[in-house]
Design a protein around this motif. Structure first.
Motif, PDB file in Angstrom:
ATOM      1  N   SER A   1       0.831  -1.202   0.000  1.00  0.00           N
ATOM      2  CA  SER A   1       0.000   0.000   0.000  1.00  0.00           C
ATOM      3  C   SER A   1       0.869   1.257   0.000  1.00  0.00           C
ATOM      4  O   SER A   1       0.611   2.213  -0.735  1.00  0.00           O
ATOM      5  N   GLY A   2       1.912   1.250   0.818  1.00  0.00           N
ATOM      6  CA  GLY A   2       2.822   2.399   0.878  1.00  0.00           C
ATOM      7  C   GLY A   2       3.540   2.637  -0.435  1.00  0.00           C
ATOM      8  O   GLY A   2       3.677   3.771  -0.881  1.00  0.00           O
ATOM      9  N   LEU A   3       3.968   1.549  -1.067  1.00  0.00           N
ATOM     10  CA  LEU A   3       4.644   1.686  -2.360  1.00  0.00           C
ATOM     11  C   LEU A   3       3.691   2.234  -3.421  1.00  0.00           C
ATOM     12  O   LEU A   3       4.078   3.066  -4.239  1.00  0.00           O
ATOM     13  N   PHE A   4       2.441   1.788  -3.388  1.00  0.00           N
ATOM     14  CA  PHE A   4       1.460   2.299  -4.346  1.00  0.00           C
ATOM     15  C   PHE A   4       1.214   3.787  -4.128  1.00  0.00           C
ATOM     16  O   PHE A   4       1.172   4.568  -5.076  1.00  0.00           O
TER      17      PHE A   4
ATOM     18  N   LEU B   1       3.257   5.932  -2.760  1.00  0.00           N
ATOM     19  CA  LEU B   1       4.472   6.639  -3.174  1.00  0.00           C
ATOM     20  C   LEU B   1       4.509   6.811  -4.682  1.00  0.00           C
ATOM     21  O   LEU B   1       4.812   7.888  -5.192  1.00  0.00           O
ATOM     22  N   ARG B   2       4.171   5.753  -5.398  1.00  0.00           N
ATOM     23  CA  ARG B   2       4.144   5.817  -6.862  1.00  0.00           C
ATOM     24  C   ARG B   2       3.138   6.862  -7.342  1.00  0.00           C
ATOM     25  O   ARG B   2       3.430   7.659  -8.233  1.00  0.00           O
ATOM     26  N   GLN B   3       1.952   6.869  -6.738  1.00  0.00           N
ATOM     27  CA  GLN B   3       0.927   7.833  -7.130  1.00  0.00           C
ATOM     28  C   GLN B   3       1.379   9.268  -6.872  1.00  0.00           C
ATOM     29  O   GLN B   3       1.183  10.144  -7.706  1.00  0.00           O
ATOM     30  N   SER B   4       1.993   9.522  -5.725  1.00  0.00           N
ATOM     31  CA  SER B   4       2.429  10.886  -5.421  1.00  0.00           C
ATOM     32  C   SER B   4       3.566  11.316  -6.347  1.00  0.00           C
ATOM     33  O   SER B   4       3.626  12.476  -6.767  1.00  0.00           O
ATOM     34  N   MET B   5       4.467  10.392  -6.688  1.00  0.00           N
ATOM     35  CA  MET B   5       5.543  10.725  -7.624  1.00  0.00           C
ATOM     36  C   MET B   5       4.971  11.028  -9.009  1.00  0.00           C
ATOM     37  O   MET B   5       5.427  11.957  -9.700  1.00  0.00           O
ATOM     38  N   TYR B   6       3.963  10.274  -9.421  1.00  0.00           N
ATOM     39  CA  TYR B   6       3.318  10.492 -10.716  1.00  0.00           C
ATOM     40  C   TYR B   6       2.636  11.864 -10.748  1.00  0.00           C
ATOM     41  O   TYR B   6       2.773  12.610 -11.716  1.00  0.00           O
TER      42      TYR B   6
END
Length: 172
Positions: free
Chosen positions: A51-54, A56-61
């Protein structure tokens, strides 16, 4: 994100306690129950990590999209500047367009560059590969068979601010 780290820490503490209790247990049934608790805590930690990795990916995107919008705003301001010079009569239309193309082309970095098209006929006005400038290029086809330029136009039309994001499959 802090909440996620806190929850992960709690799951880790539960896992650690369950493993220690299982190892110290004299009763076999209790040891099995603690092993089940340890397994549940481990699964909880894995779920939290994914969940945390997802997130993080969304915020970076989203951050990357904001950076792209900022670059487009700067390029748009440059084009408006040259258009204003043409409108005021300080430059002819041809001079203003030539200087605008130079300014946008000069912003190229190693792998990052602007592509500017004439919407009427899909002619490339600015591109990272100089040999493609001045040639009509509809941009190829998408996976569903539509012209890339048509997809761009649809996305831009959907947004009030005249900006949109399209994800295309590309070979690097």
């Amino acid at each position: 994100m802090v909440s996620l780290v806190t929850r992960s820490g709690i799951w880790f503490a539960v896992l650690l306690l369950a493993v220690v209790a299982s190892a110290l247990a004299k009763d076999g049934g209790f040891a099995i129950h603690m092993a089940i608790c340890a397994l549940a805590a481990l699964i909880g930690m894995i779920v939290m990590a994914l969940s945390g990795l997802f997130q993080l990916r969304q915020s970076m995107y989203q951050e990357r999209q904001a950076q792209i919008v900022q670059l487009l705003d700067v390029a748009s301001a440059q084009l408006k500047y040259f258009n204003d010079l043409e409108t005021s009569g300080k430059l002819t239309r041809e001079e203003a367009q030539a200087r605008a193309k130079e300014a946008i082309t000069a912003q190229r970095t190693k792998d990052n560059y602007f592509i500017v098209r004439n919407v009427a006929d899909n002619m490339l006005l600015v591109h990272g590969t100089p040999s493609r400038v001045g040639k009509i290029d509809p941009g190829g086809k998408t996976e569903d068979g539509r012209q890339v330029m048509d997809v761009y136009k649809e996305e831009i039309a959907k947004n009030r601010n005249g900006k949109g994001f399209v994800t295309l499959g590309a070979v690097r």
